[in-house]
Design an enzyme around this catalytic site. Structure first.
Site, PDB file in Angstrom:
ATOM      1  CG  ASP A 161     116.306  87.109  90.320  1.00  0.00           C
ATOM      2  OD1 ASP A 161     117.431  87.411  90.304  1.00  0.00           O
ATOM      3  OD2 ASP A 161     115.256  86.813  89.612  1.00  0.00           O
ATOM      4  CD  GLU A 384     117.111  78.823  86.304  1.00  0.00           C
ATOM      5  OE1 GLU A 384     117.027  80.651  86.320  1.00  0.00           O
ATOM      6  OE2 GLU A 384     115.831  78.769  86.041  1.00  0.00           O
TER       7      GLU A 384
END
Length: 417
Positions: A161, A384
């Site tokens: 991102d 994550e």
């Protein structure tokens, strides 16, 4: 029970906990829907103990495929007002409420790994999925190429991102008219680990532009400020198309079109070579500049079947600066931030893909990378992502794809499998 057995059991429990019945969320709270490439990685994790459930994960993902072949990056199966931007912002036009962009097409590669678990039982499942996968790959070839390299039209499409690869293209956007909005990600995770508001305003501007244009690909191409040729997408689509060819040949399908795509993508990959950086790099198609980023995406070349002697040198340099694998940005870059999403942290999925490619080229760093990833997860859990310097966990916890990477690749119990 050994420590490895305990981690194996914990990883399976995470997948089961994040299972919503036919699809898996990345982690509760932060990501409450089905994400495209997350699901593909989840499938190979499930395949270690439930092959039928693995196939269901991929089949559910393709149930949201659009008429033009695109498979969205998010499927909003069950509304959840705790996530922004939700389906009402995206205004996707597929059979299931969805986003309007895609994500790195790892599905064919992961499906081949699932198929290898039980080829006889999986034959009928892949026969159903094969034409859908071909249609998705054709969508990339029709709408995302520049000189044979795959472009992204939104940073979220690349899956990386807030990577520095997008900085120049993002700077060309003036996010007028975005309006007020409330981010939910920073209520779950420390904001220092997430993209900035500067980034987010531009993310939302691009979403609103696509929704306004009805996600018409031709219309979106016209005058777009954001179109970046991306190593992530190019290398992953090249690898996935090779795997799709192998499965097509097994099914007796005509794969000549796919073989042509491989040739095109191989040429495109070379257009991502930045000679000044001596590395594969992102290329801003609109602005004409290089990203100047030695990223983990750069090292997906071997995963795609593309070797380059300078990349071997680059890899040795980067791994010497990281205790736990290949960071999302080399630590000697001034833009490096060890805890901010894709501007420095290590990701288990990227380690797995890079390591797989290295092993296929019989390069010793592949085994070292798998060992580093195993140590990282054994010592710091199923986060994550992680700080590459000390392994400090960051982002969401009990994360599906980290658990899947452990089960399918990193766990010592997989050695020799």
């Amino acid at each position: 029970m050994t420590s490895t057995d305990m981690r194996d059991e914990e990883a399976r429990a995470i997948l089961k906990r994040n299972d919503k019945g036919g699809y898996t969320i990345p982690t509760s709270g932060l990501y409450p829907y089905q994400w495209n490439w997350d699901s593909a990685f989840a499938a190979v994790g499930f395949a270690e103990f439930d092959v039928d459930r693995a196939w269901a994960e991929i089949e559910t993902l393709f149930s949201g495929q659009w008429d033009n072949g695109m498979v969205p990056h998010i499927l909003f199966h069950v509304p959840d007002e705790g996530y922004f931007p939700n389906h009402d912002v995206w205004q996707g036009t597929g059979p299931i409420p969805s986003s309007g962009i895609s994500q790195p097409p790892v599905a064919a590669t992961m499906a081949r790994m699932v198929l290898d678990k039980d080829p006889q039982a999986g034959r009928a499942r892949i026969a159903e999925l094969f034409p859908k996968m071909v249609a998705w790959h054709r969508w990339f070839m029709d709408w995302r190429l520049d000189q044979g390299a795959v472009c992204v039209t939104h940073p979220w499409e690349a899956g990386r991102d807030n990577a520095p690869d997008w900085d120049a293209a993002m700077a060309a956007i003036t996010p007028e008219g975005v309006g007020d909005y409330t981010r939910r990600d920073t209520s779950h995770v420390d904001s220092s680990m997430r993209p900035t508001k500067y980034d987010y305003d531009r993310y939302i501007w691009l979403v609103q532009r696509g929704a306004r244009l009805g996600w018409d690909e031709a219309a979106m191409l016209n005058g777009t400020p954001f179109r970046v040729a991306d190593p992530t997408m190019t290398f992953i689509l090249l690898r996935a198309t090779r795997d799709l060819i192998a499965m097509g040949e097994m099914l007796g399908e005509d794969v000549s079109e796919l073989q042509g795509w491989v040739e095109t993508l191989e040429v495109g990959a070379q257009t991502l070579w930045n000679p000044a950086l001596a590395c594969f790099d992102g290329r801003d198609v609109v602005g004409g500049s290089w990203a100047g980023s030695v990223s983990n995406a750069s090292f997906l070349c071997w995963y795609a079947g593309v070797d380059h002697p300078d990349m071997r040198t680059r890899l040795a340099e980067v791994m010497a600066l990281s205790k736990y694998g290949v960071p999302s940005l080399t630590p000697d870059d001034d833009r490096f931030d060890g805890k901010r999403y894709w501007r420095g942290p290590v990701w288990a999925i990227m380690n797995m893909m890079i390591g797989t490619g290295l092993m296929e080229f019989d390069l010793p760093q592949g085994a070292a990378l798998r060992d580093n990833t195993a140590d990282l997860i054994a010592e710091h859990g199923f986060a994550e992502y992680f700080d590459p310097r000390d392994g400090a966990p960051a982002g969401g916890s009990t994360f599906t794809w980290t658990a899947a990477v452990w089960l399918a690749w990193a766990s010592p119990s997989r050695r020799g499998a």
